[in-house]
Scaffold this motif. Sequence first.
Motif, mmCIF file in Angstrom:
data_model
loop_
_atom_site.group_PDB
_atom_site.id
_atom_site.type_symbol
_atom_site.label_atom_id
_atom_site.label_comp_id
_atom_site.label_asym_id
_atom_site.label_seq_id
_atom_site.Cartn_x
_atom_site.Cartn_y
_atom_site.Cartn_z
ATOM 1 N N ALA A 52 -6.306 11.386 -1.508
ATOM 2 C CA ALA A 52 -5.288 10.351 -1.697
ATOM 3 C C ALA A 52 -5.584 9.125 -0.840
ATOM 4 O O ALA A 52 -5.397 7.981 -1.284
ATOM 5 C CB ALA A 52 -3.910 10.919 -1.361
ATOM 6 N N ALA A 56 -6.036 5.364 -2.248
ATOM 7 C CA ALA A 56 -5.200 4.272 -1.748
ATOM 8 C C ALA A 56 -6.047 3.143 -1.180
ATOM 9 O O ALA A 56 -5.768 1.959 -1.392
ATOM 10 C CB ALA A 56 -4.232 4.804 -0.694
ATOM 11 N N VAL A 66 0.432 -0.707 -2.865
ATOM 12 C CA VAL A 66 0.199 0.736 -2.846
ATOM 13 C C VAL A 66 1.346 1.457 -2.155
ATOM 14 O O VAL A 66 1.824 1.041 -1.095
ATOM 15 C CB VAL A 66 -1.132 1.060 -2.134
ATOM 16 C CG1 VAL A 66 -1.346 2.576 -2.054
ATOM 17 C CG2 VAL A 66 -2.294 0.402 -2.867
ATOM 18 N N GLU A 68 2.129 5.375 -0.848
ATOM 19 C CA GLU A 68 1.506 6.678 -0.609
ATOM 20 C C GLU A 68 2.565 7.740 -0.320
ATOM 21 O O GLU A 68 3.723 7.454 -0.061
ATOM 22 C CB GLU A 68 0.544 6.586 0.573
ATOM 23 C CG GLU A 68 -0.630 5.658 0.363
ATOM 24 C CD GLU A 68 -1.592 5.663 1.543
ATOM 25 O OE1 GLU A 68 -2.296 6.684 1.706
ATOM 26 O OE2 GLU A 68 -1.613 4.665 2.288
ATOM 27 N N VAL A 75 -0.087 9.007 -5.045
ATOM 28 C CA VAL A 75 -0.339 7.599 -4.753
ATOM 29 C C VAL A 75 -0.003 6.772 -5.987
ATOM 30 O O VAL A 75 -0.349 7.154 -7.111
ATOM 31 C CB VAL A 75 -1.819 7.363 -4.372
ATOM 32 C CG1 VAL A 75 -2.099 5.884 -4.150
ATOM 33 C CG2 VAL A 75 -2.192 8.178 -3.133
#
Length: 430
Positions: A52, A56, A66, A68, A75
């Motif tokens: 991830a 990202a 973005v 997370e 993401v």
Amino acid sequence: MTRPAPTPSSALTPSSARTVHAGLPAVRPHVEELYRDLHRHPELGLREHRTAGRAAQALRSAGYEVTEGVGGTGVIGVLANGDGPVVMARADMDALPVLERTGLPYASTRTATDRDGTERPVMHACGHDVHVACLTGCARLLAGDRASWRGTFVALFQPSEENGDGADAMIADGLVTRAPRPDVVLAQHVLPYPAGYVGTRPGSFLSAADSLRITVHGRGAHGSMPHAAVDPVVTAAAIVLRLQTIVSREVAATTPAVLTVGSIHAGSGPNVIPDRAVLEVNVRTYDETTRSRVLEAVRRIVEAECRASRCPEAPVIEQIAAFPPTVNDEETTRRVADAFAAYFGDDAHTVDPQTASEDMNRIPAAFGAPYTYWAIGGTDPALHAEAVRRGTVGEDVPVNHSALFAPVLQPTLDTGVAALAVAALAWLGH
């Protein structure tokens, strides 16, 4: 048969085609490097922290907004580029507890602790590393030529597809309020077709899958005194045999269904009759009527065999996993198929239904959006052609979840990036 010409609303525009052609060389090194890195560092479901993080990072470097940690490790990347449709593309991230035997220079040697606390070898045996690398490539490609499209592109990286709980985890963590509502959701999967192949299918594509754990209770005794026992091993054996008649005798021959008893555990020694047996059963169907009929038949047979064996307790039937069927929206799929035909030519096909299963469709369902899900090939074309010639595809072409599953880098990755971009531009292009 000659494919009808794409309608203007669904054909790939010349400027969109140029975007894809021109952008692929620029993103190719990143996609190949990321793929090798992810393949070397696989992670199990809901533990895809490194994966991830790399997704990202790739999105941020391309100018995406973005988010997370959605549903644990999910993401979301959003690139707004003026007024227009919102297109969401999804990739799954998790690997499998499989010991890799590909011999690749970037093969995984990693192990991890599974949900039961057992240390397991881990491998990207299903191609999710391909999916992540290709979606980051598509995201970078679109970001690099914003003049050729209008709207919003959403790249979504989902955890824990193999366990069937990753989409639900993202939804429970507020996905529908943390991402723009899409007008369409797109996804793809690498399968053991020749690399360069793309395959669409309107309507039913992937099966529903239900996994059950069945505990049969008996009464233990010495192996020399079976008359003093209620033997759950014998009962379990009768259940296994009788379950095989469901598909052959209770489901129409024209209706696809699969029932597999994949696991059976009982006892600890040859001279001890145990007090229980545990079976694990997997059922795959394509419609709710067949699914309900098969699951009810499983319950009926298990309960009846236990009564016939005088089991001291009723059996316990637990559902341990459930995947809904993947049924592609027909209009959406036609639009993508026309765009693929315009871009890929003879490499664009109609794919057969698959008995694999997915949880992706829970994401568009949460938004109330249509979706389409397609296949790309990952097998060396020469190897595949030779296996077809010899009639040994089943023996010589490694399939998903095999310890030997290893998509060739190219043209697999270029095809995956291009397919996502071509499909997205069927809405975003102008």
